[in-house]
Design a protein around this motif. Structure first.
Motif, PDB file in Angstrom:
ATOM      1  N   HIS A   1       0.849  -1.189   0.000  1.00 48.59           N
ATOM      2  CA  HIS A   1       0.000   0.000   0.000  1.00 48.59           C
ATOM      3  C   HIS A   1       0.878   1.230   0.000  1.00 48.59           C
ATOM      4  O   HIS A   1       2.107   1.128   0.097  1.00 48.59           O
ATOM      5  CB  HIS A   1      -0.971  -0.011   1.183  1.00 48.59           C
ATOM      6  CG  HIS A   1      -0.328  -0.299   2.495  1.00 48.59           C
ATOM      7  ND1 HIS A   1       0.436   0.608   3.168  1.00 48.59           N
ATOM      8  CD2 HIS A   1      -0.331  -1.420   3.250  1.00 48.59           C
ATOM      9  CE1 HIS A   1       0.875   0.077   4.287  1.00 48.59           C
ATOM     10  NE2 HIS A   1       0.423  -1.163   4.361  1.00 48.59           N
TER      11      HIS A   1
ATOM     12  N   GLY B   1      -2.636  -0.221   8.375  1.00 46.91           N
ATOM     13  CA  GLY B   1      -2.572  -1.159   7.266  1.00 46.91           C
ATOM     14  C   GLY B   1      -2.658  -2.612   7.670  1.00 46.91           C
ATOM     15  O   GLY B   1      -2.755  -3.487   6.814  1.00 46.91           O
TER      16      GLY B   1
ATOM     17  N   LEU C   1      -5.333  -4.711   6.195  1.00 45.00           N
ATOM     18  CA  LEU C   1      -5.155  -5.150   4.809  1.00 45.00           C
ATOM     19  C   LEU C   1      -4.473  -6.511   4.741  1.00 45.00           C
ATOM     20  O   LEU C   1      -4.641  -7.247   3.776  1.00 45.00           O
ATOM     21  CB  LEU C   1      -4.324  -4.121   4.028  1.00 45.00           C
ATOM     22  CG  LEU C   1      -4.923  -2.721   3.906  1.00 45.00           C
ATOM     23  CD1 LEU C   1      -3.915  -1.771   3.293  1.00 45.00           C
ATOM     24  CD2 LEU C   1      -6.205  -2.763   3.099  1.00 45.00           C
TER      25      LEU C   1
END
Length: 123
Positions: free
Chosen positions: A4, A13, A16
């Motif tokens: 990312h 994150g 994710l």
């Protein structure tokens, strides 16, 4: 693996990476070792949402002065070093995150193939 933008913090994150797809692919994982960037309620909530994963933060001891090898952390750092040996991965030339992910996957496939095809040294 999740790639990312650099503007996303580790703790933001983590969702994710720790998703339902990851849990289906790796049902045998029980504990995840992470550095201090993954500390906090967001990482714990992401881990709890996808199963019975425990996030264990690998911290530097308070008594340490200078460089100190952290347990479990060297595994990740070593893997990054292996990947960066590939010329294409030494610098960030890619425009799209999907391209970066593809080249990381290719580098890891090449590393694994090299190990699998290494001749045995038996007596």
């Amino acid at each position: 693996m999740a790639v990312h933008s650099a503007s996303i913090q580790d703790r933001d994150g983590v969702a994710l990476v720790l998703d339902r797809r990851t849990r289906r692919l790796f049902p045998f994982i029980e504990r995840i070792y992470a550095d201090g960037g993954y500390q906090g309620p967001k990482a714990a909530k992401a881990a709890a949402r996808t199963g019975k994963w425990t996030i264990e933060i690998v911290e530097r001891s308070a008594k340490a002065i200078g460089f100190e090898v952290l347990p479990k952390r060297w595994i990740v750092e070593r893997t990054f070093a292996w990947i960066s040996r590939f010329r294409r991965m030494a610098r960030d030339f890619e425009r799209y995150a999907t391209t970066v992910a593809a080249f990381i996957r290719l580098a890891m496939i090449r590393i694994m193939l090299r190990r699998l095809t290494k001749p045995c040294l038996s007596s």
